[in-house]
Each structure stands twice: as structure tokens, then as C-alpha cells.
Design an enzyme around this catalytic site. Structure first.
Site, mmCIF file in Angstrom:
data_model
loop_
_atom_site.group_PDB
_atom_site.id
_atom_site.type_symbol
_atom_site.label_atom_id
_atom_site.label_comp_id
_atom_site.label_asym_id
_atom_site.label_seq_id
_atom_site.Cartn_x
_atom_site.Cartn_y
_atom_site.Cartn_z
ATOM 1 N N GLY A 17 71.683 33.026 22.173
ATOM 2 C CA GLY A 17 71.513 31.846 23.038
ATOM 3 C C GLY A 17 70.048 31.610 23.381
ATOM 4 O O GLY A 17 69.146 32.294 22.894
ATOM 5 N N ASN A 43 81.968 33.970 17.009
ATOM 6 C CA ASN A 43 81.433 33.096 15.943
ATOM 7 C C ASN A 43 80.256 33.748 15.228
ATOM 8 O O ASN A 43 80.008 33.497 14.047
ATOM 9 C CB ASN A 43 80.909 31.766 16.532
ATOM 10 C CG ASN A 43 82.013 30.951 17.149
ATOM 11 O OD1 ASN A 43 83.163 31.055 16.721
ATOM 12 N ND2 ASN A 43 81.682 30.157 18.161
ATOM 13 N N SER A 44 79.507 34.573 15.963
ATOM 14 C CA SER A 44 78.298 35.194 15.391
ATOM 15 C C SER A 44 78.534 36.645 14.977
ATOM 16 O O SER A 44 77.839 37.162 14.091
ATOM 17 C CB SER A 44 77.162 35.192 16.421
ATOM 18 O OG SER A 44 76.957 33.911 16.947
ATOM 19 N N ARG A 119 75.008 37.887 41.646
ATOM 20 C CA ARG A 119 73.869 37.632 42.544
ATOM 21 C C ARG A 119 74.258 37.723 44.011
ATOM 22 O O ARG A 119 73.433 38.074 44.845
ATOM 23 C CB ARG A 119 73.253 36.255 42.240
ATOM 24 C CG ARG A 119 72.567 36.232 40.887
ATOM 25 C CD ARG A 119 71.765 34.975 40.726
ATOM 26 N NE ARG A 119 71.402 34.773 39.326
ATOM 27 C CZ ARG A 119 71.329 33.593 38.739
ATOM 28 N NH1 ARG A 119 71.583 32.495 39.432
ATOM 29 N NH2 ARG A 119 70.999 33.501 37.471
ATOM 30 N N CYS A 159 66.738 30.624 37.893
ATOM 31 C CA CYS A 159 65.410 30.326 37.327
ATOM 32 C C CYS A 159 64.570 29.409 38.215
ATOM 33 O O CYS A 159 63.357 29.601 38.316
ATOM 34 C CB CYS A 159 65.543 29.735 35.930
ATOM 35 S SG CYS A 159 66.777 28.441 35.809
ATOM 36 N N SER A 189 65.820 22.972 28.890
ATOM 37 C CA SER A 189 66.156 24.292 28.319
ATOM 38 C C SER A 189 66.894 25.177 29.324
ATOM 39 O O SER A 189 67.555 26.132 28.936
ATOM 40 C CB SER A 189 64.892 25.010 27.819
ATOM 41 O OG SER A 189 64.019 25.245 28.897
ATOM 42 N N GLY A 190 66.809 24.829 30.597
ATOM 43 C CA GLY A 190 67.530 25.575 31.628
ATOM 44 C C GLY A 190 69.042 25.461 31.468
ATOM 45 O O GLY A 190 69.787 26.262 32.042
ATOM 46 N N GLU A 212 73.676 24.616 41.424
ATOM 47 C CA GLU A 212 72.276 25.042 41.546
ATOM 48 C C GLU A 212 71.763 24.953 42.989
ATOM 49 O O GLU A 212 71.002 25.810 43.440
ATOM 50 C CB GLU A 212 71.426 24.156 40.637
ATOM 51 C CG GLU A 212 70.090 24.737 40.274
ATOM 52 C CD GLU A 212 70.142 25.664 39.074
ATOM 53 O OE1 GLU A 212 71.240 26.138 38.705
ATOM 54 O OE2 GLU A 212 69.079 25.931 38.513
ATOM 55 N N HIS A 253 60.132 24.628 35.174
ATOM 56 C CA HIS A 253 60.777 24.028 36.352
ATOM 57 C C HIS A 253 59.714 23.780 37.429
ATOM 58 O O HIS A 253 59.006 24.707 37.844
ATOM 59 C CB HIS A 253 61.839 24.975 36.921
ATOM 60 C CG HIS A 253 63.070 25.115 36.058
ATOM 61 N ND1 HIS A 253 63.353 24.293 35.001
ATOM 62 C CD2 HIS A 253 64.111 25.990 36.140
ATOM 63 C CE1 HIS A 253 64.515 24.657 34.456
ATOM 64 N NE2 HIS A 253 64.991 25.681 35.132
ATOM 65 N N ASN A 338 60.721 28.417 32.916
ATOM 66 C CA ASN A 338 62.102 28.832 33.228
ATOM 67 C C ASN A 338 62.702 29.846 32.265
ATOM 68 O O ASN A 338 63.492 30.707 32.696
ATOM 69 C CB ASN A 338 63.018 27.611 33.319
ATOM 70 C CG ASN A 338 63.008 26.760 32.071
ATOM 71 O OD1 ASN A 338 61.971 26.221 31.700
ATOM 72 N ND2 ASN A 338 64.143 26.640 31.423
HETATM 73 P P1 NAP Z 1 73.374 29.716 25.811
HETATM 74 O O1 NAP Z 1 72.187 29.206 25.094
HETATM 75 O O2 NAP Z 1 74.583 28.857 25.880
HETATM 76 O O3 NAP Z 1 73.785 31.145 25.140
HETATM 77 C C1 NAP Z 1 74.994 31.814 25.435
HETATM 78 C C2 NAP Z 1 75.045 33.132 24.659
HETATM 79 O O4 NAP Z 1 76.268 33.816 25.002
HETATM 80 C C3 NAP Z 1 75.070 32.979 23.136
HETATM 81 O O5 NAP Z 1 74.423 34.083 22.553
HETATM 82 C C4 NAP Z 1 76.571 33.049 22.813
HETATM 83 O O6 NAP Z 1 76.847 33.495 21.476
HETATM 84 C C5 NAP Z 1 76.986 34.126 23.797
HETATM 85 N N1 NAP Z 1 78.419 34.129 24.045
HETATM 86 C C6 NAP Z 1 79.259 33.097 24.316
HETATM 87 N N2 NAP Z 1 80.526 33.536 24.460
HETATM 88 C C7 NAP Z 1 80.488 34.892 24.273
HETATM 89 C C8 NAP Z 1 81.468 35.915 24.275
HETATM 90 N N3 NAP Z 1 82.749 35.651 24.484
HETATM 91 N N4 NAP Z 1 81.065 37.192 24.031
HETATM 92 C C9 NAP Z 1 79.762 37.471 23.805
HETATM 93 N N5 NAP Z 1 78.783 36.543 23.789
HETATM 94 C C10 NAP Z 1 79.147 35.266 24.016
HETATM 95 O O7 NAP Z 1 73.027 30.073 27.322
HETATM 96 P P2 NAP Z 1 71.585 30.495 27.970
HETATM 97 O O8 NAP Z 1 70.845 29.302 28.451
HETATM 98 O O9 NAP Z 1 70.916 31.447 27.035
HETATM 99 O O10 NAP Z 1 72.045 31.244 29.303
HETATM 100 C C11 NAP Z 1 72.570 32.565 29.264
HETATM 101 C C12 NAP Z 1 72.747 33.052 30.702
HETATM 102 O O11 NAP Z 1 71.478 33.101 31.341
HETATM 103 C C13 NAP Z 1 73.643 32.150 31.550
HETATM 104 O O12 NAP Z 1 74.382 32.944 32.446
HETATM 105 C C14 NAP Z 1 72.622 31.282 32.287
HETATM 106 O O13 NAP Z 1 73.119 30.770 33.506
HETATM 107 C C15 NAP Z 1 71.488 32.283 32.530
HETATM 108 N N6 NAP Z 1 70.149 31.707 32.695
HETATM 109 C C16 NAP Z 1 69.655 30.751 31.847
HETATM 110 C C17 NAP Z 1 68.347 30.265 32.033
HETATM 111 C C18 NAP Z 1 67.713 29.225 31.144
HETATM 112 O O14 NAP Z 1 66.578 28.816 31.445
HETATM 113 N N7 NAP Z 1 68.357 28.800 30.042
HETATM 114 C C19 NAP Z 1 67.574 30.778 33.067
HETATM 115 C C20 NAP Z 1 68.094 31.777 33.898
HETATM 116 C C21 NAP Z 1 69.372 32.231 33.695
HETATM 117 P P3 NAP Z 1 77.069 32.448 20.234
HETATM 118 O O15 NAP Z 1 75.712 31.957 19.848
HETATM 119 O O16 NAP Z 1 77.697 33.295 19.196
HETATM 120 O O17 NAP Z 1 77.963 31.345 20.741
#
Ligand code: NAP
Length: 360
Positions: A17, A43-44, A119, A159, A189-190, A212, A253, A338
């Protein structure tokens, strides 16, 4: 960067992700940590990491060959994770994290999590290393509460609050915050990838990021709280009101913050509090620590996401536009990257602090 002889082996949950990829990207060449295990959805799983992210590697740097070859595992394969790594970063969606993070900790695997699941759990420390490193004392209590021997869970906050919590923490220590009103402009991207549809976000601002505002109003109080008995007790002496908006920037952000304190500080006192804000002790020599935890700029139209988010390797909080507020006492603008400071970089800094303390 300080290097140690044998690198600690690291797993990444949610490795394909947005945040997982940033972990992989930032950990390339890390002097203490080496990525040895990657987990994603079914899927992966079973593919090589290179195959799993083919056509969706979003980082500017090329994927290293060693990482490309790692096999992607499913989240339920605890035996492999125990064999392949010493601790994990969790970048799982919160509903999956809720099922698995405790099972990992119970199995003896420390978890540094980006998910929101724990959290608000009172025996789980939510850490910004420059602000509340003493909350790591909670790990021993958490292990005792849960009957865990080696595993534990430590979380990183939301974030967007990282764009202003360090500047507020610096002021709270000296002048005691009373009221804070914050309006965030949060990058696309958040929302992970593919995140918000381009037709929704281009030429637009979306005045809702689900959940949020609630997180932004609660999490700072826990971070500025204290360890008492078996729990972390939030500091309820101040109130925060948050407006969170999704805007069409890619990373970074931005937060517009107004605040008042018990006794109104002068401009000079505020700037001095930020300038002298210590951050993590330098003698720990943590590779990801920014040189300055808070960087103040006098330039009238800064900080800006595109120009300032990468300052100090994306780990500093850039602050500017300090001026008097006719409703509260003062206002300023804060900015952080972020997916670096607010996600993977913040998680890495927590893990470095844990490593320096001998917890991983
Ligand atoms: P994302 O891009 O949607 O990525 C999700 C990840 O989880 C992918 O690797 C996905 O794998 C995997 N996944 C989904 N279902 C799964 C399962 N059943 N078992 C194992 N892995 C699984 O999300 P993200 O933005 O990286 O966010 C990830 C976490 O960090 C979230 O909790 C989010 O709230 C938090 N966060 C995000 C940010 C930000 O700036 N983006 C900042 C702080 C915190 P596949 O690719 O195989 O689907």
C-alpha cells in the site's frame, strides 16, 4: 548515520500500500534495519514483491532487486513472520489491524502500527519520539496487563496532527494551552491508493475526511497525557476543535492553527520555545531524527506543501506565519509530509527509539 553490526530484521504488514511502499522506500540502506518479510492481501500473497507492485509502485526511487525478490505472505502466517523477522511495522487498514495486531504481539512479535485501531487503547502508547518518549514506559505495563512476554504494540498518531502537535507541545510545557482551533488541508495520498477519485478532488476541496476530526480532537490529549498506574491518562486541560479537509495536493498536510494559553505568551517567547524544542536526545544518534524537530520560517508565504514537505528528509515540522489572533491569542501555519513524518518516517523513528532502548 550511525551503523550497528547486525541489522534488525523487519517485517512490513500492508507492504504493497501507500504507507507500506514508503516504508520499503525509506528503509533502503537503513543502517540498523533490513526488510526481510512482507505481508499484503490474498491478491498479492504468493507473488514476489516485484510482481505484486508491478504497475503500482508509487515511489520516485527504483525498487531494489533484493526487495523485488521477497515473497509476499498472508497476514495469518505467524510462523513465517516469527521465522523471518524481529518486529513488524503495521500499515494495515484498521479493520484488518484490529484482528491481527494483538495476535502478533501475543505471539511475541513487537508491532509498530500506523493503523488507528489501538490509538485510544489506554495501555498502548501513542508516540511522537520528540514529544512523549516517556510513554514507552507503558510497554512493560502493557505486557503485564496482557500476559505477553516479548511482543507489544506501540502506535503512531494520525498523520495530520503531526503538522502541529510538536509546536503545540513546546508551548503547552511552558504556557499551558487552553483552546486550539485547527483547520487542516490534507493531501490526497493520505487516503491511500487509489484514494479519492480524480473527478472528485481536481478543482475541488472536500470538507469531510471521515473520522479525522474526532481523531484530531482526541489524540493530542493522549500524547500530552501521562502514564498513571496501568494506563495513559489523557490531558483534558485544553480543548481542540478540528476542521479536516481533503485538498488536491499529492503529499504534505497543511494546518492553520489558532490557540490560546493560560497566560498569553509573547511572540519572542513562542519563537524561543520552538527554537529550543529539543527533539530526541542527540546522543542516541537516531538515523531518522530530523536535525530540528520544528523548523520556523520567516518567509511570509511559507510553509507550502510542494516547497517545504521534504525539508530535513521529510521529518521536520515546518512552521510559519506566527501572528496575533483577534479571537484566540495567536495563530500559525504548520506543515508535515504525511507519508514520511506522518506515517512511515514517524514509524521508523519510533522503532529507532525502541532499538536504542533495547526493546526491539
Ligand atoms: P492502502 O494504500 O490502501 O494499503 C493497504 C495495504 O493493506 C495494502 O498493502 C493491502 O494489500 C493490504 N491489505 C488489505 N487487505 C489485507 C488483508 N486482508 N491482509 C493483509 N493485508 C491487507 O492504505 P495506506 O494509505 O497505505 O494506509 C495503511 C494504514 O496506514 C491505514 O490504517 C491508514 O489509516 C494508515 N495511515 C495512512 C497514512 C497515509 O498518509 N496514507 C498516514 C498515516 C496512517 P494489497 O495491495 O494486496 O491489496
Amino acid at each position: 548515520m550511525k551503523s550497528i553490526q547486525k541489522k534488525t530484521r523487519v517485517g512490513i504488514l500492508g507492504a504493497t500500500g501507500m504507507v507500506g511502499q514508503q516504508y520499503i522506500n525509506l528503509l533502503v540502506g537503513h543502517p540498523w534495519f533490513q526488510v526481510t518479510h512482507v505481508v499484503a492481501s490474498s491478491n498479492s500473497a504468493g507473488k514476489s514483491y516485484g510482481e505484486a507492485v508491478e504497475g503500482r509502485w508509487h515511489m520516485k526511487n527504483a525498487l531494489p532487486e533484493t526487495i523485488k525478490k521477497l515473497m509476499v505472505y498472508t497476514v495469518d502466517d505467524l510462523a513465517s513472520v516469527k521465522k523471518n523477522c524481529d518486529f513488524v511495522f503495521s500499515a494495515l487498514d484498521s479493520d484488518i489491524a484490529k484482528i491481527w495486531e494483538e495476535k502478533y504481539a501475543e505471539a511475541g512479535i513487537p508491532v509498530v502500527s500506523n493503523a488507528s485501531t489501538h490509538r485510544t487503547t489506554s495501555d498502548v502508547p501513542m508516540i511522537i519520539p520528540e514529544v512523549n518518549p516517556e510513554h514507552l514506559d507503558m510497554i512493560k505495563i502493557q505486557q503485564k496487563n496482557r500476559g505477553w512476554s516479548k511482543g507489544f504494540i506501540v502506535v503512531k498518531p494520525n498523520c495530520s496532527i503531526q503538522s502541529y502537535i510538536a509546536p503545540l507541545a513546546a508551548l503547552h510545557k511552558k504556557f499551558t494551552l487552553k483552546s486550539v482551533i485547527v483547520t487542516t488541508m490534507q493531501a490526497i495520498s493520505g487516503a491511500g491508493h487509489p484514494g479519492v477519485a480524480s473527478l472528485d478532488i481536481l478543482e475541488n476541496v472536500i470538507p469531510l475526511i471521515k473520522g479525522e476530526e474526532e481523531k484530531s480532537e482526541l489524540e493530542p490529549r493522549k500524547i500530552l497525557g501521562s502514564v498513571k498506574g496501568n494506563a495513559i491518562v489523557s490531558d483534558t486541560s485544553f480543548t481542540i476543535s478540528a476542521h479536516c479537509n481533503r485538498v488536491p495536493t499529492i503529499d504534505g498536510h497543511l494546518a492553520c492553527v489558532s490557540f490560546s494559553c493560560e497566560k498569553k505568551p509573547s511572540e519572542k517567547e513562542i519563537l524561543n520555545a520552538w527554537k529550543n524544542f529539543k527533539g530526541v536526545p542527540q546522543e542516541l544518534d537516531l538515523p531518522f531524527a530530523p536535525i530540528q524537530a520544528i523548523t520556523y520560517t520567516d518567509e511570509a508565504n511559507r510553509p507550502q506543501p510542494r516547497l517545504d514537505r521534504d525539508n530535513d528528509k521529510g521529518m521536520t515540522v515546518s512552521v510559519g506565519r506566527l501572528r496575533e489572533d483577534p479571537v484566540l491569542q495567536w495563530k500559525f501555519v504548520g506543515l508535515s509530509h504525511n507519508t514520511i513524518r506522518g506515517a512511515a518516517g514517524g514509524g521508523i523513528l519510533i522503532a529507532e527509539l525502541l532499538k536504542a532502548k533495547g526493546s526491539v
